[in-house]
Structures are given as structure tokens and as C-alpha cells.
Design an enzyme around this catalytic site. Structure first.
Site, mmCIF file in Angstrom:
data_model
loop_
_atom_site.group_PDB
_atom_site.id
_atom_site.type_symbol
_atom_site.label_atom_id
_atom_site.label_comp_id
_atom_site.label_asym_id
_atom_site.label_seq_id
_atom_site.Cartn_x
_atom_site.Cartn_y
_atom_site.Cartn_z
ATOM 1 C CG HIS A 17 23.738 21.233 -8.970
ATOM 2 N ND1 HIS A 17 23.857 19.866 -9.051
ATOM 3 C CD2 HIS A 17 24.093 21.704 -10.187
ATOM 4 C CE1 HIS A 17 24.265 19.523 -10.254
ATOM 5 N NE2 HIS A 17 24.430 20.633 -10.966
ATOM 6 C CE LYS A 41 22.853 14.838 -19.813
ATOM 7 N NZ LYS A 41 23.003 16.141 -19.175
ATOM 8 N NE ARG A 90 31.307 22.471 -12.968
ATOM 9 C CZ ARG A 90 30.791 21.404 -13.529
ATOM 10 N NH1 ARG A 90 30.405 20.410 -12.784
ATOM 11 N NH2 ARG A 90 30.677 21.288 -14.824
ATOM 12 C CB SER A 128 26.036 15.316 -11.900
ATOM 13 O OG SER A 128 25.227 16.336 -11.362
#
Length: 165
Positions: A17, A41, A90, A128
Site C-alpha cells: 500500500h 465487514k 498486485r 493485509s
């Protein structure tokens, strides 16, 4: 002045990030990192904790600020006068998901452009979730996140992890 928004859950912020933030800080007058809060979430860290960790990590970039929203990113972009939405990618899986998200955002706000920025190649596998998994296994995560992030994760995930690097 071009304002760009880089939004995500950032639970927690990773070196990948931050790679995107560094690139964006060179490209735009102002970059707003937005912790997107989705009440449906489940996250490990609170929005306040995530914002504090990001603020510490981007402190050396005077043209980067941090905020949060529970609303649509396109609505926040309109409120603050942003014209660009940034998305980190990514690899191919991210690219497909991010393209679909960009198309939805374009339908909601055609005046906003979406720009994909890849993280540095050696960070392509850092997410993450993967960061939390590595730390839980006792692996050294210093190459994948700032020290403050690793410390916060150790604190939150398990007291037995507090003494590891």
C-alpha cells in the site's frame, strides 16, 4: 491542483500500500488515503487505529492526508474535489477485480478517472491478510509493513507474538 483518492480497508496498511502511496505522492498535488469503513465487514483494527498507522507511515509526505468514510468513495471524491481514484494492483487477479470496480465507479461518477498503480514487484504477494497470517506463524514481517503495524498486529493477534521481530 489534482487531488487523488486511494481508498481501501487497510486492515492493516502494508508496504505494498505504501509503495502505491509513494508513487501517487510524486504524481499528484494531493493524495487522500481513505480508510473505507464497511459496517458489514469484520476488521481486526478499528478505523481510528488504521488511520493512525497510515498517518505515521506517510508523515514524510506533506501532500498526503488520511481520512475515512462509511459512504461511497465517489461521493467523497465529489465532496473534496478529487478527480482521480487510485487502485493498487498486485497481479492478474487484482487487475480483474479492480477493473470491475473501476467500471462500477465510472457508471456512478463518469467525471472520475481510475488509475491503477502496481506495488513494487517484491511486494506483489503482500496483502493485509497474508501479513496477518505470516505474523501469526511467527514469521518476520519487517519487510512487509512498518514497525508500528507489526507491533499493533502482535498486540492484537496474540500476546505471545509481542517479543518477535
Amino acid at each position: 491542483m489534482t487531488i487523488a483518492i486511494y481508498a481501501g480497508s487497510f486492515d492493516p496498511v502494508t508496504a505494498g500500500h505504501l509503495s502505491v502511496v509513494r508513487q501517487a505522492a510524486r504524481l499528484f498535488s494531493h493524495v487522500v488515503v481513505v480508510v473505507a469503513v464497511n459496517p458489514n465487514k469484520s476488521t481486526l483494527l478499528t478505523a481510528e487505529e488504521r488511520m493512525a498507522l497510515i498517518r505515521e507511515a506517510v508523515a514524510r509526505h506533506p501532500n498526503v492526508s488520511v481520512t475515512f468514510t462509511e459512504g461511497l468513495i465517489v461521493e467523497l471524491a465529489r465532496e473534496i474535489g478529487a478527480s482521480v481514484l487510485l487502485r493498487g494492483v498486485r497481479g492478474a487477479t487484482d487487475a480483474q477485480f479492480e477493473t470491475e470496480l473501476a467500471q462500477m465507479n465510472r457508471a456512478l461518477a463518469p467525471e472520475l478517472s481510475t488509475l491503477f498503480l502496481p506495488a513494487e514487484a517484491h511486494l506483489a504477494e503482500v496483502s493485509s491478510s497474508a501479513l496477518k497470517e505470516r505474523l501469526t506463524r511467527g514469521e518476520d514481517v519487517s519487510a512487509y509493513c512498518p514497525p508500528a503495524v507489526a507491533a499493533k498486529l502482535r498486540e492484537r493477534l496474540s500476546p505471545s507474538l509481542r517479543s518477535h521481530p
